[in-house]
Design a protein around this motif. Sequence first.
Motif, PDB file in Angstrom:
ATOM      1  N   VAL A   1       0.779  -1.091   0.146  1.00 25.57           N
ATOM      2  CA  VAL A   1      -0.026   0.135  -0.109  1.00 25.57           C
ATOM      3  C   VAL A   1       0.881   1.357   0.052  1.00 25.57           C
ATOM      4  N   LEU A   2       2.032   1.210   0.730  1.00 24.08           N
ATOM      5  CA  LEU A   2       2.797   2.248   0.739  1.00 24.08           C
ATOM      6  C   LEU A   2       3.490   2.376  -0.489  1.00 24.08           C
ATOM      7  N   GLY A   3       3.787   1.634  -1.324  1.00 27.25           N
ATOM      8  CA  GLY A   3       4.548   1.706  -2.715  1.00 27.25           C
ATOM      9  C   GLY A   3       6.085   1.468  -2.705  1.00 27.25           C
ATOM     10  N   VAL A   4       6.329   0.937  -1.258  1.00 25.27           N
ATOM     11  CA  VAL A   4       7.811   0.701  -1.213  1.00 25.27           C
ATOM     12  C   VAL A   4       8.180  -0.889  -1.523  1.00 25.27           C
ATOM     13  N   PRO A   5       9.399  -0.864  -2.273  1.00 28.97           N
ATOM     14  CA  PRO A   5       9.665  -2.248  -2.546  1.00 28.97           C
ATOM     15  C   PRO A   5       9.948  -3.213  -1.384  1.00 28.97           C
ATOM     16  N   CYS A   6       9.417  -4.298  -1.519  1.00 29.03           N
ATOM     17  CA  CYS A   6       9.751  -5.137  -0.229  1.00 29.03           C
ATOM     18  C   CYS A   6      10.522  -6.500  -0.713  1.00 29.03           C
ATOM     19  N   VAL A   7      11.557  -6.967  -0.205  1.00 33.31           N
ATOM     20  CA  VAL A   7      12.173  -8.249  -0.388  1.00 33.31           C
ATOM     21  C   VAL A   7      11.845  -9.102   0.854  1.00 33.31           C
ATOM     22  N   THR A   8      11.055 -10.222   0.481  1.00 34.61           N
ATOM     23  CA  THR A   8      10.709 -11.146   1.493  1.00 34.61           C
ATOM     24  C   THR A   8      11.516 -12.145   1.668  1.00 34.61           C
ATOM     25  N   MET A   9      12.228 -12.374   2.599  1.00 36.05           N
ATOM     26  CA  MET A   9      13.004 -13.596   2.805  1.00 36.05           C
ATOM     27  C   MET A   9      12.473 -14.975   3.343  1.00 36.05           C
ATOM     28  N   ARG A  10      11.458 -15.352   2.592  1.00 35.19           N
ATOM     29  CA  ARG A  10      10.833 -16.584   2.961  1.00 35.19           C
ATOM     30  C   ARG A  10      10.454 -17.469   1.608  1.00 35.19           C
ATOM     31  N   PRO A  11      10.531 -18.815   1.820  1.00 34.44           N
ATOM     32  CA  PRO A  11      10.145 -19.618   0.524  1.00 34.44           C
ATOM     33  C   PRO A  11       8.730 -19.459   0.039  1.00 34.44           C
ATOM     34  N   ASN A  12       8.076 -19.101   0.892  1.00 30.14           N
ATOM     35  CA  ASN A  12       6.596 -18.938   0.701  1.00 30.14           C
ATOM     36  C   ASN A  12       5.700 -17.616   1.392  1.00 30.14           C
ATOM     37  N   THR A  13       4.546 -17.381   0.717  1.00 28.69           N
ATOM     38  CA  THR A  13       3.761 -16.415   1.558  1.00 28.69           C
ATOM     39  C   THR A  13       2.414 -16.709   1.586  1.00 28.69           C
ATOM     40  N   GLU A  14       1.666 -16.475   2.574  1.00 26.11           N
ATOM     41  CA  GLU A  14       0.319 -16.572   2.877  1.00 26.11           C
ATOM     42  C   GLU A  14      -0.470 -15.389   2.124  1.00 26.11           C
ATOM     43  N   ARG A  15       0.271 -14.418   1.721  1.00 30.42           N
ATOM     44  CA  ARG A  15      -0.259 -13.348   1.122  1.00 30.42           C
ATOM     45  C   ARG A  15       0.175 -13.053  -0.246  1.00 30.42           C
ATOM     46  N   PRO A  16       0.029 -13.867  -1.046  1.00 28.32           N
ATOM     47  CA  PRO A  16       0.189 -13.709  -2.667  1.00 28.32           C
ATOM     48  C   PRO A  16      -0.035 -12.689  -3.239  1.00 28.32           C
ATOM     49  N   ILE A  17      -1.177 -12.049  -2.855  1.00 26.12           N
ATOM     50  CA  ILE A  17      -1.814 -10.696  -3.464  1.00 26.12           C
ATOM     51  C   ILE A  17      -0.834  -9.679  -3.663  1.00 26.12           C
ATOM     52  N   THR A  18       0.124  -9.653  -2.547  1.00 30.76           N
ATOM     53  CA  THR A  18       1.034  -8.727  -2.515  1.00 30.76           C
ATOM     54  C   THR A  18       2.327  -8.869  -3.649  1.00 30.76           C
ATOM     55  N   CYS A  19       2.149 -10.008  -3.958  1.00 30.29           N
ATOM     56  CA  CYS A  19       3.234 -10.282  -5.047  1.00 30.29           C
ATOM     57  C   CYS A  19       2.648  -9.972  -6.617  1.00 30.29           C
ATOM     58  N   GLU A  20       1.250 -10.525  -6.540  1.00 30.10           N
ATOM     59  CA  GLU A  20       0.518 -10.175  -7.855  1.00 30.10           C
ATOM     60  C   GLU A  20       0.369  -8.905  -8.340  1.00 30.10           C
ATOM     61  N   VAL A  21      -0.045  -8.039  -7.272  1.00 29.75           N
ATOM     62  CA  VAL A  21      -0.417  -6.845  -7.794  1.00 29.75           C
ATOM     63  C   VAL A  21       0.432  -5.551  -6.849  1.00 29.75           C
ATOM     64  N   GLY A  22       1.207  -6.156  -5.822  1.00 34.20           N
ATOM     65  CA  GLY A  22       1.921  -5.054  -5.027  1.00 34.20           C
ATOM     66  C   GLY A  22       3.251  -5.158  -5.295  1.00 34.20           C
ATOM     67  N   SER A  23       4.052  -4.698  -4.382  1.00 34.23           N
ATOM     68  CA  SER A  23       5.579  -4.456  -4.847  1.00 34.23           C
ATOM     69  C   SER A  23       6.582  -5.386  -4.009  1.00 34.23           C
ATOM     70  N   ASN A  24       5.878  -6.629  -3.592  1.00 32.66           N
ATOM     71  CA  ASN A  24       6.719  -7.636  -2.801  1.00 32.66           C
ATOM     72  C   ASN A  24       7.433  -8.589  -3.730  1.00 32.66           C
ATOM     73  N   ILE A  25       8.753  -9.010  -3.402  1.00 32.90           N
ATOM     74  CA  ILE A  25       9.416  -9.909  -4.238  1.00 32.90           C
ATOM     75  C   ILE A  25       9.771 -11.048  -3.248  1.00 32.90           C
ATOM     76  N   MET A  26       9.469 -12.192  -3.555  1.00 25.69           N
ATOM     77  CA  MET A  26       9.907 -13.521  -2.626  1.00 25.69           C
ATOM     78  C   MET A  26      11.555 -13.848  -3.040  1.00 25.69           C
ATOM     79  N   VAL A  27      12.079 -14.025  -2.168  1.00 22.74           N
ATOM     80  CA  VAL A  27      13.708 -14.544  -2.537  1.00 22.74           C
ATOM     81  C   VAL A  27      14.101 -15.861  -1.652  1.00 22.74           C
TER      82      VAL A  27
END
Length: 367
Positions: free
Chosen positions: A297-323
């Motif tokens: 929502v803030l439009g700030v890039p997020c690098v998520t240090m996890r193999p999975n997420t329960e919040r995939p919407i943040t990757c689909e439309v947001g600024s979240n990247i799973m690594v």
Amino acid sequence: MKIINIVGARPNFMKMAPIIEAMNKYPEQIEHLLVHTGQHYDEKMSKSFFDDLGMPKPDINLEVGSGSHAEQTAKIMVEFEKVCLQEKPDLVIVVGDVNSTMACTITAKKLGIKVAHVEAGLRSRDMSMPEEINRLCTDVLCDYLFTTDHFADENLAAEGVSKEKIFFVGNVMIDTLLKHKQMAAKSAFGEKLGLQPGRYATLTMHRPGNVDNKDVFEGILEALHEISQEVPIVFPIHPRTRKMADQFGLSHYFKSGDEIKGIWITEPLGYLEFLNLNMNAKLVLTDSGGLQEETTVLGVPCVTMRPNTERPITCEVGSNIMVGNDKNKILQEAFKILSGEAPKGRSPEKWDGKSAERIVDVLLNLF
């Protein structure tokens, strides 16, 4: 209608605050009590969060404290049963995915009390996460399931939950963020620390998968150290992370004191302080769940240090990247962002600051 609202840990406060505010608009129809289980309780930090969010002091504090998952869950159930028998609520509302969420759900249902789950349907498919077990148990038992996005709706439908129980209302944590964003900006907390907007990163890290294995933990810290040579990383360190760093002899990666450089650790921060830091950061590195949503929502890039997420919407439309916790992937994505290749993203549907109002509207119609 008599409702008991449950909080147990700091993320719950952010989710419950707007619900309580929305309920207060209907004093003749809704009588509500706030129960704090005391699952996570720190006098300074809890008071800070309640003050920042304008929440009323809890009517009841179960004061269960820490312990193993089994101990904590059992203590909450024993103490919350007494509350339910005394207060005789029509409905119990639980939020999120902590032990308090599951424990209070089971207790209420065994007493024949209806339960609503706010933030239902989130799934990581990772049964090594205690939160995933809590989510699954809670959603199976609840009478009303309030969801944040279409993925959550689809998960519940696939699990055989009746459509009549599912209500897509949006994200109450974003209600809190949008309400307090201007206040957080005025606090200028980052500038008081000597940080310049867009010229630092923030970090949260505490999950067992990242900090309980020395090799994994050290690999992440090596990557973070390299990133911190480009931009300082502000890290309000979690007690668990500090403990494991000391145990593994990795504390030398952290800097403290007046000079902000490298991976700079601070004590845990209040809600407004941390929101101010995140909204002005160049990027956020995290293994938490809520930050994936807030940064979207803030439009700030997020690098998520996890193999999975329960919040995939943040990757689909947001600024979240799973690594995951792979050192090279962390470095690759972080340096992409630092070089200007950041995902733009947008806010998901109904993440508009009105989710709590929708929840209360549904409850008024149901009861």
